[in-house]
Scaffold this motif. Structure first.
Motif, PDB file in Angstrom:
ATOM      1  N   GLY A  24      36.127  23.134  34.971  1.00  0.00           N
ATOM      2  CA  GLY A  24      37.296  22.630  34.490  1.00  0.00           C
ATOM      3  C   GLY A  24      37.680  23.611  33.180  1.00  0.00           C
ATOM      4  N   PRO A  25      36.997  23.994  32.220  1.00  0.00           N
ATOM      5  CA  PRO A  25      37.149  24.854  31.211  1.00  0.00           C
ATOM      6  C   PRO A  25      37.156  26.166  31.640  1.00  0.00           C
ATOM      7  N   PHE A  26      36.335  26.655  32.616  1.00  0.00           N
ATOM      8  CA  PHE A  26      36.508  27.889  33.289  1.00  0.00           C
ATOM      9  C   PHE A  26      37.988  28.298  33.671  1.00  0.00           C
ATOM     10  N   LEU A  27      38.498  27.282  34.370  1.00  0.00           N
ATOM     11  CA  LEU A  27      39.944  27.478  34.995  1.00  0.00           C
ATOM     12  C   LEU A  27      40.935  27.413  33.968  1.00  0.00           C
ATOM     13  N   ASP A  28      40.661  26.606  32.866  1.00  0.00           N
ATOM     14  CA  ASP A  28      41.567  26.657  31.858  1.00  0.00           C
ATOM     15  C   ASP A  28      41.506  27.906  31.012  1.00  0.00           C
ATOM     16  N   GLY A  29      40.522  28.431  30.844  1.00  0.00           N
ATOM     17  CA  GLY A  29      40.243  29.703  29.837  1.00  0.00           C
ATOM     18  C   GLY A  29      40.861  31.019  30.847  1.00  0.00           C
ATOM     19  N   TYR A  30      40.686  30.618  32.097  1.00  0.00           N
ATOM     20  CA  TYR A  30      41.288  31.555  32.964  1.00  0.00           C
ATOM     21  C   TYR A  30      42.897  31.646  33.216  1.00  0.00           C
ATOM     22  N   GLY A 152      35.636  32.216  31.644  1.00  0.00           N
ATOM     23  CA  GLY A 152      36.950  32.289  32.234  1.00  0.00           C
ATOM     24  C   GLY A 152      37.966  33.194  31.852  1.00  0.00           C
ATOM     25  N   ALA A 153      38.191  33.107  30.317  1.00  0.00           N
ATOM     26  CA  ALA A 153      39.057  33.981  29.684  1.00  0.00           C
ATOM     27  C   ALA A 153      38.603  35.517  29.847  1.00  0.00           C
ATOM     28  N   ALA A 154      37.472  35.565  29.980  1.00  0.00           N
ATOM     29  CA  ALA A 154      36.982  37.125  29.938  1.00  0.00           C
ATOM     30  C   ALA A 154      37.194  37.729  31.359  1.00  0.00           C
ATOM     31  N   VAL A 155      36.821  36.922  32.259  1.00  0.00           N
ATOM     32  CA  VAL A 155      36.931  37.188  33.565  1.00  0.00           C
ATOM     33  C   VAL A 155      38.641  37.325  33.900  1.00  0.00           C
ATOM     34  N   ALA A 156      39.526  36.619  33.485  1.00  0.00           N
ATOM     35  CA  ALA A 156      40.903  36.715  33.637  1.00  0.00           C
ATOM     36  C   ALA A 156      41.415  37.986  32.978  1.00  0.00           C
ATOM     37  N   TYR A 157      40.830  38.513  31.769  1.00  0.00           N
ATOM     38  CA  TYR A 157      41.393  39.614  31.505  1.00  0.00           C
ATOM     39  C   TYR A 157      40.733  40.913  31.988  1.00  0.00           C
ATOM     40  N   VAL A 158      39.605  40.907  32.721  1.00  0.00           N
ATOM     41  CA  VAL A 158      39.121  41.962  33.578  1.00  0.00           C
ATOM     42  C   VAL A 158      39.961  41.801  34.853  1.00  0.00           C
ATOM     43  N   VAL A 159      40.445  40.673  35.626  1.00  0.00           N
ATOM     44  CA  VAL A 159      41.014  40.708  36.822  1.00  0.00           C
ATOM     45  C   VAL A 159      42.473  41.231  36.416  1.00  0.00           C
ATOM     46  N   GLY A 160      42.939  40.783  35.286  1.00  0.00           N
ATOM     47  CA  GLY A 160      44.217  41.271  34.643  1.00  0.00           C
ATOM     48  C   GLY A 160      44.572  42.698  34.664  1.00  0.00           C
ATOM     49  N   GLN A 161      43.687  43.395  33.935  1.00  0.00           N
ATOM     50  CA  GLN A 161      43.475  44.700  33.846  1.00  0.00           C
ATOM     51  C   GLN A 161      43.614  45.479  34.978  1.00  0.00           C
ATOM     52  N   PHE A 162      42.674  45.078  35.878  1.00  0.00           N
ATOM     53  CA  PHE A 162      42.559  45.572  37.274  1.00  0.00           C
ATOM     54  C   PHE A 162      43.929  45.416  38.251  1.00  0.00           C
ATOM     55  N   LEU A 163      44.451  44.381  37.968  1.00  0.00           N
ATOM     56  CA  LEU A 163      45.902  44.024  38.842  1.00  0.00           C
ATOM     57  C   LEU A 163      46.882  44.744  38.078  1.00  0.00           C
ATOM     58  N   LEU A 164      47.182  45.006  36.889  1.00  0.00           N
ATOM     59  CA  LEU A 164      48.220  45.408  36.002  1.00  0.00           C
ATOM     60  C   LEU A 164      48.871  46.788  36.679  1.00  0.00           C
ATOM     61  N   GLY A 165      47.883  47.567  37.273  1.00  0.00           N
ATOM     62  CA  GLY A 165      48.321  49.010  37.776  1.00  0.00           C
ATOM     63  C   GLY A 165      49.417  48.615  38.983  1.00  0.00           C
ATOM     64  N   LEU A 166      49.340  47.418  39.656  1.00  0.00           N
ATOM     65  CA  LEU A 166      49.919  47.272  41.025  1.00  0.00           C
ATOM     66  C   LEU A 166      51.308  47.006  40.803  1.00  0.00           C
ATOM     67  N   ASP A 167      52.274  47.167  41.436  1.00  0.00           N
ATOM     68  CA  ASP A 167      53.731  46.868  41.474  1.00  0.00           C
ATOM     69  C   ASP A 167      53.706  45.241  41.745  1.00  0.00           C
TER      70      ASP A 167
END
Length: 452
Positions: A24-30, A152-167
């Motif tokens: 639950g908190p993992f998903l909340d942070g993500y 979850g928050a840390a994973v989100a930033y990594v995933v977000g940075q990876f996907l940020l370059g996509l249209d």
């Protein structure tokens, strides 16, 4: 007095339950962090005003407000087991639907529903974990529960940075929460019901079956210490003397999360205002998230050694001073800014883990879920308002004043903790929940039931 259940060693069952509960908190942070990165693309695509940005960022928090209270009431009425898996299914569905929205209105609605599901999970999962965990491990495991928020928050930033370059990468970012959500749902299937809740409902045979399954065939209800008391509403509980505890938990929880959630919802924007723009802002947000995790892990290690009360007091004090320094010196060198943010992240860890230790220890079983849900809901009011106001504060008051306000809110938590924070280290759940601090009574409805 020794009790088999409360003095039991930490088993593989307890470890699995702690891991599955922390979903639950993992998903909340993500979810609350990925929106900060996604807003980099969403804002220009939908031409969002500062006010609408705040509504998008605060929507999930508003959902948590409603979900936590309702989830707490439902888990006390219908049990922990069923809702432990059902609540996250809604999160998975709504996360996928976010990928198909074409305006801010639907995005706000879906994030409100996602927040509802996350909020409902908190009282369900923490009640289940608290009621199974032996006394000496309760503080560390409930504390470790919240560290998964930062994972979850840390994973989100990594995933977000990876996907940020996509249209249109923001669509993939928001939908990606469905993947860990589905995994957690599948892992939770088969989790047993809380024997303490079963006893409160008079289902003694089922409680005995769970105890035998978890602790061994020699363990019965006679080995289960439990607070005495009848089933009452939260309102009746508050009128009977628990109102001060509810006020303490709500205020300290609010003061702890208002600055933190604001940072996470608009982390890159805040760091950008502090002259850490572009890619450095996203990298800095991820690095600070890791420091939040480190702070929580340190607090978990100290919660039994240092005690609950000293830990929360010191955490509020030093974390608040770090935020004040950020507000006073907003034009400092980039590395000084990052160092102060990192200091806040590490030092505030004690208040973060106590958000789940104190509420679960200070209320009896029959209303534990409702009390945790109510406290979580009330704290989210301030968090939602604070998150909504961040873009407006940055544009009207400036970054310095905004951070000073965050520091003052944190130091208010210090004042409340000095005045009201109790010490519950080493107590059983029953002893911690009693207003007089006296010993708990064993859960023995009758000899026949206990030995059945």
């Amino acid at each position: 007095m020794s009790h088999v259940v409360d003095d039991a060693p930490l088993s593989s069952f307890h470890k699995r339950l702690a891991l599955f509960s922390s979903g639950g908190p993992f998903l909340d942070g993500y979810i609350l962090s990925i929106i900060g990165v996604a807003m980099v693309q969403i804002t220009p695509q939908f031409n969002l005003s500062a006010s609408t940005q705040g509504m998008v960022g605060a929507a999930a928090l508003a959902g948590i407000f409603f979900g936590a209270f309702l989830g707490g009431w439902l888990t006390d009425k219908f049990g922990r087991h069923l809702l432990f898996t059902v609540d996250l299914i809604a999160l998975v569905v709504c996360s996928v639907l976010q990928a198909f929205v074409n305006d801010a209105v639907w995005l706000i609605i879906l994030r409100l529903m996602i927040g509802f599901a996350v909020g409902a999970d908190y009282p369900i999962a923490t009640s289940l974990l608290a009621e199974f965990t032996p006394s000496r491990w309760r503080g560390p495991l409930l504390g470790a529960f919240v560290t998964m928020w930062f994972v979850g928050a840390a994973v989100a930033y990594v995933v977000g940075q990876f996907l940020l370059g996509l249209d249109g990468g923001w669509r993939w970012m928001l939908a990606s929460a469905a993947i860990p959500g589905l995994i957690i749902v599948l892992l939770r299937i088969g989790t047993p019901e809380s024997p303490r809740w079963l006893v409160k409902k008079g289902r003694y045979e089922e409680a005995n079956e769970v105890l035998a399954k978890v602790y061994g065939p020699h363990v019965t209800l006679a080995d289960l210490p439990e607070e005495s008391g009848s089933n009452v509403s939260v309102g009746e509980l508050i009128r009977s003397g628990y109102g001060k505890r509810m006020a303490f938990i709500t205020i300290f929880w609010t003061c702890s999360i208002v600055p933190l959630f604001a940072v996470y919802a608009f982390g890159p924007a805040i760091l950008g205002a502090l002259n850490l723009g572009g890619e450095l802002a996203n990298i800095g947000s991820a690095a600070i998230t890791i420091m939040f995790l480190v702070g929580c892990l340190i607090a978990v290690a100290l919660v039994n050694r240092m005690g609950r009360r000293p830990l929360i007091i010191h955490s509020f004090l030093w974390g608040g001073l770090a935020l004040l320094a950020l507000g006073i010196f907003p034009t400092a060198d980039s590395w000084v800014i990052l160092a102060l943010f990192a200091a806040y992240a590490v030092l505030i860890g004690g208040t973060q883990i106590m958000q789940w230790v104190y509420p679960n220890e200070l209320f009896p079983t029959e209303v534990r879920g409702s009390a945790v849900g109510l406290a979580s809901s009330l704290s989210r009011i301030g968090a939602a308002v604070g998150t909504y106001l961040v873009p407006l504060a940055l544009s009207t008051l400036g970054i310095g004043t905004t951070m000073i306000i965050a520091g003052v809110i944190t130091l208010l938590g210090l004042v409340v903790s000095v005045a009201w924070a109790p010490e519950t280290r080493g107590k059983t759940l029953g002893e911690a929940a009693r207003l007089d601090g006296g010993p708990a009574k064993a859960a023995r409805p009758s000899r026949n039931h206990a030995l059945s």
